[in-house]
Every structure is written in structure tokens, then in C-alpha cells.
Design an enzyme around this catalytic site. Sequence first.
Site, PDB file in Angstrom:
ATOM      1  N   GLU A  69      -7.753   1.609   3.142  1.00  0.00           N
ATOM      2  CA  GLU A  69      -7.996   2.257   4.244  1.00  0.00           C
ATOM      3  C   GLU A  69      -9.488   1.806   5.100  1.00  0.00           C
ATOM      4  OE1 GLU A  69      -6.060   3.250   1.734  1.00  0.00           O
ATOM      5  OE2 GLU A  69      -4.399   3.977   2.511  1.00  0.00           O
ATOM      6  N   CYS A  88       0.977  -1.186   0.034  1.00  0.00           N
ATOM      7  CA  CYS A  88      -0.012   0.049  -0.039  1.00  0.00           C
ATOM      8  C   CYS A  88       0.774   1.328  -0.135  1.00  0.00           C
ATOM      9  CB  CYS A  88      -0.712   0.053   1.139  1.00  0.00           C
ATOM     10  SG  CYS A  88      -2.322  -0.255   0.785  1.00  0.00           S
ATOM     11  N   HIS A  89       0.436   2.129  -0.733  1.00  0.00           N
ATOM     12  CA  HIS A  89       1.099   3.493  -0.820  1.00  0.00           C
ATOM     13  C   HIS A  89       0.817   4.263   0.458  1.00  0.00           C
ATOM     14  CE1 HIS A  89       0.970   2.534  -4.967  1.00  0.00           C
ATOM     15  NE2 HIS A  89       2.003   3.301  -5.126  1.00  0.00           N
ATOM     16  N   ASP A 143     -12.145  -7.682  20.987  1.00  0.00           N
ATOM     17  CA  ASP A 143     -11.481  -7.953  22.458  1.00  0.00           C
ATOM     18  C   ASP A 143     -12.366  -7.354  23.558  1.00  0.00           C
ATOM     19  OD1 ASP A 143      -9.165  -7.558  23.741  1.00  0.00           O
ATOM     20  OD2 ASP A 143      -8.977  -5.287  23.671  1.00  0.00           O
TER      21      ASP A 143
END
Lengths: 157, 157, 157, 157, 157, 157
Positions: free
Chosen positions: A113, A75-76, A127
Site C-alpha cells: 500500500e 494482495c489481500h 502527468d
Amino acid sequence: MGKLTHFEDGKPRMVDVSDKRATVRVARAEAAVKLTPEAAAALKEGGVGKGDPLVVAQLAGIMAAKKTSELIPLCHPLPLSKVAVEVVFDEAAARVRITCEVKTKAETGVEMEALTAASVAALTVYDMLKAASKGLEIEQVRLLYKSGGKSGTWERG
Amino acid sequence: MGKLTHFEDGKPRMVDVSDKRATVRVARAEAAVKLTPEAAAALKEGGVGKGDPLVVAQLAGIMAAKKTSELIPLCHPLPLSKVAVEVVFDEAAARVRITCEVKTKAETGVEMEALTAASVAALTVYDMLKAASKGLEIEQVRLLYKSGGKSGTWERG
Amino acid sequence: MGKLTHFEDGKPRMVDVSDKRATVRVARAEAAVKLTPEAAAALKEGGVGKGDPLVVAQLAGIMAAKKTSELIPLCHPLPLSKVAVEVVFDEAAARVRITCEVKTKAETGVEMEALTAASVAALTVYDMLKAASKGLEIEQVRLLYKSGGKSGTWERG
Amino acid sequence: MGKLTHFEDGKPRMVDVSDKRATVRVARAEAAVKLTPEAAAALKEGGVGKGDPLVVAQLAGIMAAKKTSELIPLCHPLPLSKVAVEVVFDEAAARVRITCEVKTKAETGVEMEALTAASVAALTVYDMLKAASKGLEIEQVRLLYKSGGKSGTWERG
Amino acid sequence: MGKLTHFEDGKPRMVDVSDKRATVRVARAEAAVKLTPEAAAALKEGGVGKGDPLVVAQLAGIMAAKKTSELIPLCHPLPLSKVAVEVVFDEAAARVRITCEVKTKAETGVEMEALTAASVAALTVYDMLKAASKGLEIEQVRLLYKSGGKSGTWERG
Amino acid sequence: MGKLTHFEDGKPRMVDVSDKRATVRVARAEAAVKLTPEAAAALKEGGVGKGDPLVVAQLAGIMAAKKTSELIPLCHPLPLSKVAVEVVFDEAAARVRITCEVKTKAETGVEMEALTAASVAALTVYDMLKAASKGLEIEQVRLLYKSGGKSGTWERG
């Protein structure tokens, strides 16, 4: 089309985007956490008041969007102009539903993203509920929409 | 049981584990990427030879396990004594299947590390196939097994 | 005593703690954000309901404790066994007050972790209120208490 | 004005700046570390020669500016075009004084970057002096100046 | 010319590049790992098939390019538009040879990104071969080429 | 001996060290930066006074040791009990020489931490001198010594 664009001569690399134009790009993604009855009960009981577990997940998702290029090898690194994450308890369906929207003005899109934000928000829900039940499952991590760039607009059918 | 242990008086915090004993703890988790026909074809065609996309995903998963406490707000930072990630193309089922095992010797378990490794490996598979098809979906991100600590061994039924 | 223990022959280094014993160590620190009337009003008005700005600051503090050794050049990377951050709006004093507690079982203390958590929580309060007023000020970032290790217990007089 | 711009319907998000113009933006911030007599003496004695503690703090501040969007949950990741940090021992006032300047060409400002650099430089001063005295205090972490963007220039009165 | 541009009045800072133009900039760098006979044999034997050690090194190099500004204190954080790393086993010369190319469109160059990628790829080769032999050596970490910016094109003679 | 221990069935993984004993382990590594006459002159001229470029490189090395497991994909995250980095200008040989020592009490060694610290310190020297000359070269990045663990003490012959 249909090609593995991250590979050249069978070797991975970060694709050259220097010839592309920086345009506004948007991506939306979602994820869901399938709850067990114990987890749904714990969330219902504990999730009122300030500091709500869903807010923790929401912030984790926003912060994870900014870490995408550290996590996904090819990824950039991109400047992000907006990250919004919604985390909602759908009691009837026994699911926590997550929706993310990410925007940038860059040479490449922000699909990863948005998907990373959704995944990490879902992991954070897991979690916080794992003491109540370990049998939760994250599902439907997927792109809903993208716009901008040469490939234009795409929407899940 | 059934309580949101990450919360105290309705406020999130990182739980105190200083009274717990450091014991060997293991966790295994899985994830799957549901492929479209275009993505399955691209993977079949491009995935031979060195630099195979599945190796990229595998490494991304291993490295992500080490970033778990940065991503999940209330996770304890832990030393990890083993991280193994397997990424397999199940052509018949049109899925990429991911399995992770994480080990530590610590005061708390590594379930989140195993789930984070599985999620990021799956996201990386998505990233490498998204030029072929945007309609992929990550599913079945879930714990398979955990052992160690006071709550003992748990296995998905 | 009174020496710059991080320096040897005038050069900085990360002090050797391999001869020290791993014992339980606790540190507590505080910080305050002095509000302007505009910021206090914005906080009062906007801070009700879920997603309260103070929860954002609290989580930022918890996550920052885990980043201490990345931020402070000569700090040892440590496992943390507890991080708790409290963020309270003291309307009468026109201040947001932050208190942090960090615990570890390690060869060196967690004073810097507690102070870093307090500082970053305070910076996050600033960030969320800066659209209302830029004249806020962070003050009283200081240690309240530490215990454990050879130097024993210390408490602010 | 006076609104909590980071919140929408009571939920935090990273504000959309994609409609704003990328302009040159500057921010200056300061912080001070109030010394005890023991700490001031240790600094005076140990701070001569190369590897000066103040240089360590200065570098920590510069590097922290680059980490701002990782620390402050709702901050945008920005390219930075300048970061300068000054750390000075004001012996008469028994203080270490820190001043930072950050510049960018972006859609949003760098106030948080300047304040984060100042805070982390101050924490680093604390870390290096804490063997001499634990009673130090960080104070006056505040913005001095900002320019650029729609809200224009602001200067501490 | 010949000046330490990172320093002003003897103090380090991140140089102001806000007056420079964002242009396409390219840098290429190389590194070599000198193998012992044991390491060369282990690589020859173990390096066939998928998951080849050289692919691990290649990915480590790509990911390290994105971390350059976190590692090198005075480097500017930059968007990167391309990162390619090649890792080749030169059996005749008993060396692993690494070549990297990095591109950006920014106000400053990417020499450090290319050199960092080469260094970390070389360190990763070392890591994977160190069980076979500890006597390996990394050498010839150097710039091959850079273009773009006011100082124009430079090529190793 | 001679095997690629990071690989199992041709796939990379983070080796299981949970059966090993935590013992004190030390590693020392070195690196050198070969200077051009222009770079040597710039360093000689600019390197006096506080804020010396060599101190910047030294701190970068110390901080990089703590990032090793983020950079090297199959490295275990370890607590570090000591990191010392020396950076010396050897004018006669036209080189900057770097030596690092890292200590831990852990299940596995810190060779990679020492080598990473040396590499990043060398890269930082390059960064600070590159305005004077781009023809610098990093060489002799190699292990000098290691002790602790089952494989015992090793010293460069």
C-alpha cells in the site's frame, strides 16, 4: 526465507493469513521524480498558489493506497487506518520527493500500500509536468520501514 | 511549452480535448526492479515452470493500463486498442526489466497508460519477491517513445 | 416525451444509442453546501494555504465524473473530453458553491456526469467539515445547461 | 472541535484511527428529489409494476455505499454490516424522498456512507426521469442521526 | 429457512450482520468449461510454455474474488484471508475444470466470493479460446463446501 | 482459426485492434440457474410485489457488462451503446433463465460483455436464494448470437 510465498506447487495464490493475528502494522515508502530543467522551471513557475500540482499528486497517492488490492493481483484487501503522503519539490536536487506512511490493524502488512501510494503520486507528478518535458524519470521507489507482524521491524540500512 | 497545461487560473482540471482529432497514438515505457542477491536467487529458483512470477507481473501491468484514468486524477478515460507488457529477468544485471506498449485511437495520448502499466508490473514483481528480501528498488520508470497527435513523435535520446 | 425511456415493458435497461450520431455534447451542473456558523468558521480558519479543502473537493468531483457509469446503473460508459469543477466559498451566503462542466463527443449526453461531479464534490466538502459540524446540508444539485444531441440546447430558466 | 481534522500542517491526509476502538456505529441520512409536474406524471404513469424506477434507485444507493471510500478522497475503507435504502414517491409534495441507514463495526463512523448512498439514489432518480424533465433538483442531502464512537450520538434537531 | 433474507417488506437491502460473530469461514466452489474439439485442440497446442492460458484464468479468478461485493448488489464487503483458484485441462472429458477456495474471518460467509472467482475464471477461459470456437459453454458453477457461521458446515451431497 | 490470438510467443497480451474498423457489433448470451424445490418455493413466495429478486439480478447483469474489461484480463475497454438483460422464472423447468443483449460501435466485439452480464445476473440470483438452498447450480452460460466485424454473424446451431 528466500521462498516465493505467493506460489504453491508453482501456481500463484493469495496466501492464507487466517491463522495470523491482527496487529497494528506500519509501512513507509518513498519515490522520487527526476526533473529536467524545463520541468523544474514549469513547476517553479506554476506551482505557487492554491491547487498546487503537488497537492494533486498527494491526493492521488492517498486514493491509490486504497486501490492496492485491485492493482496487485495477490494482495489481500485490507482496512487502512491511516494514509499520509508528502510530496516536496527539492529544487536543489531537481527532484520531487514523495514519502508515504500507511497503517492498518490486520493479519498482514501494508508495504505494498505504501509503495503503491508512492508510485501513483510519482506518476501523477509526471502527468502534470509532461507537457513541459517528456524526459522525466521515476526512481527510488522503495520501502523505508515496516513494523508489526511476526517478521517484526525492518528499516532500510 | 513549459506550461502546466492541467491548470487554469491555478486550479487543476481535465484539459478540453474536444477540438483535437482522434488519431492513432502509441506510447512505450519501461521500468526496472533492482534485485538483491536473495531476491535474485528466489526468482531463479522459483521462476521455472508454469505460473511464473513474471507472468503475474505481466498481467498486472496489462490490467493496470486499463485503470490509468481511475488512478491519475486528470487523465482522460480512453479506449485502448492494444496493451503489451514484457517482463524479463536480466540475471547478469540483477534486474527485472519491464517494457510496455499501449495504443489507442483517440484525441489524446497514452503515455500515462504505458507508464502506469510499467509501474504496476514492477510493484507486482516487488510483491512476489518481498518475502525473500525487502530491499528491492524500482527505478527507471520512464517513457521510451510516443507517436501521434499534434506534438508528433518523441523518442528518448 | 414524458416517458421513462430507461424502461421497456416495465423493465429497466440501458437504452440503445447505436443509431445516434456522435456529436459534441456539453453539460453544466451546480450544487451548494449550506454551512453552519461552526463549519464556516472552520473553513475560514483552515482553508488558507496549500492543500486547501476546496481543492480536495474539486479533485474528488473531477474523478467522480469518470465513475458516473459505475454509479448510475443505466448510464452509458462514455469517453470524456473535458471535466472542470469549481468550488468557491461564498462567505456572505454561508455556502460552498460548486459548478461543473463536462464535455464529450458521443452518442449520448453528459448531464449525469456533471451532476455526479457536483454531488461528490459537495459530499467531499461535507466530509472535510463534519468534524466542525454535522448539521451541514447539500442542496440545489441541479442541471444548469446542456447542449448537443437531438434534443438540442437546454438552459435552466 | 471546529478543526479541519483531515488536515495536518495545511496538507490533507487520511486521519490515523488505529488508536480508536472498533465499535458498532450507525448513521442515517436523507435526500429529496424535487419533481416538476412532467416528472411527477411520468413517475406516476411508469412507476407501477415490476422494475419500478424507485427500485433501481434503491439498489444504486446500496451499491454506492460500498464505493464511498473510492469517491471521497480521505474516507477510510470500512467493512459495512448493513445498508438499507428507502425510496418513496411523496406525490402530495411532488418529491421522491430517500432515507438510508448504514451500520458498521469499525474504528470510525459511516456518516459519509449514508450520505453517499442517499446522493447516488437521488442522482439515479434524476437519471430515470430526465427524459421527462431536466428541471429536477436534488435537495436536503443531510445527516439525520449517528451513533457510536467517542463523539457519541447525534440527531438532527 | 426458505425465506428471501435479502428482502424486507418486499424491498432489497444488505442484511444486518452486526450482531453476528466474526468467525473463520471457508467456501469452495467449482465451474467447468465444456470445450469443442477446435477449442480443445487450440488449448493443447497453445497451452504449453510460460504464460499458459490457464494461468491467466487463475489470476482473473483470484482478482474477481476481491470484486465480489462490487458485482453482487447485496453482498457485504469483506476482508479475505485466502483465495486459491485451480484451473485444470481435463483432456479426456474435453473440459477445463476450475476449483476455488476462499477464506475469511468475518460476520458472514464467502460463498459468493468462491462462486464469483469460479465464474470469472471460466469466462476468462472462454475469452482466450473464443477465436478457436464460439460454441463453448460454462456449466456446473456451484458450491462444493462451506463452513463457519451459525448455519455450520454444508457439503454438496 | 484455432489459434490462441491472445498470445504472442507464448505470452498473453491485449490484441492490437487499431487496424480494425469501428462497426456496430451485437452479442447475445444466456445463462440458467437450476433451482432446488426449496429455492423455487422461496422465489415463488417472495418474488411478488416490487423489489422482485429478478429485478435485482437484472440490474446486476447490466452493471456487470460495464465492468467486463476490469474482470477479464485481456478484454478491451469499450463504449457500450446498449445493454439489456432479461431474467425470467421458468417455474415448469425449475429454472431462472437469463438472456442478455449488448451492442457497441467499436473495433472489437462484445461477446464477453454479454456473457459477463449473464454470469453476474445468475450469480445474483444464487445470492438471493442461497438462504433457501445452497444446492443451486448455474449452467448453460453460452453465446447465442454475434454479428459485426470481420468474422461476421455467428449463431448457436
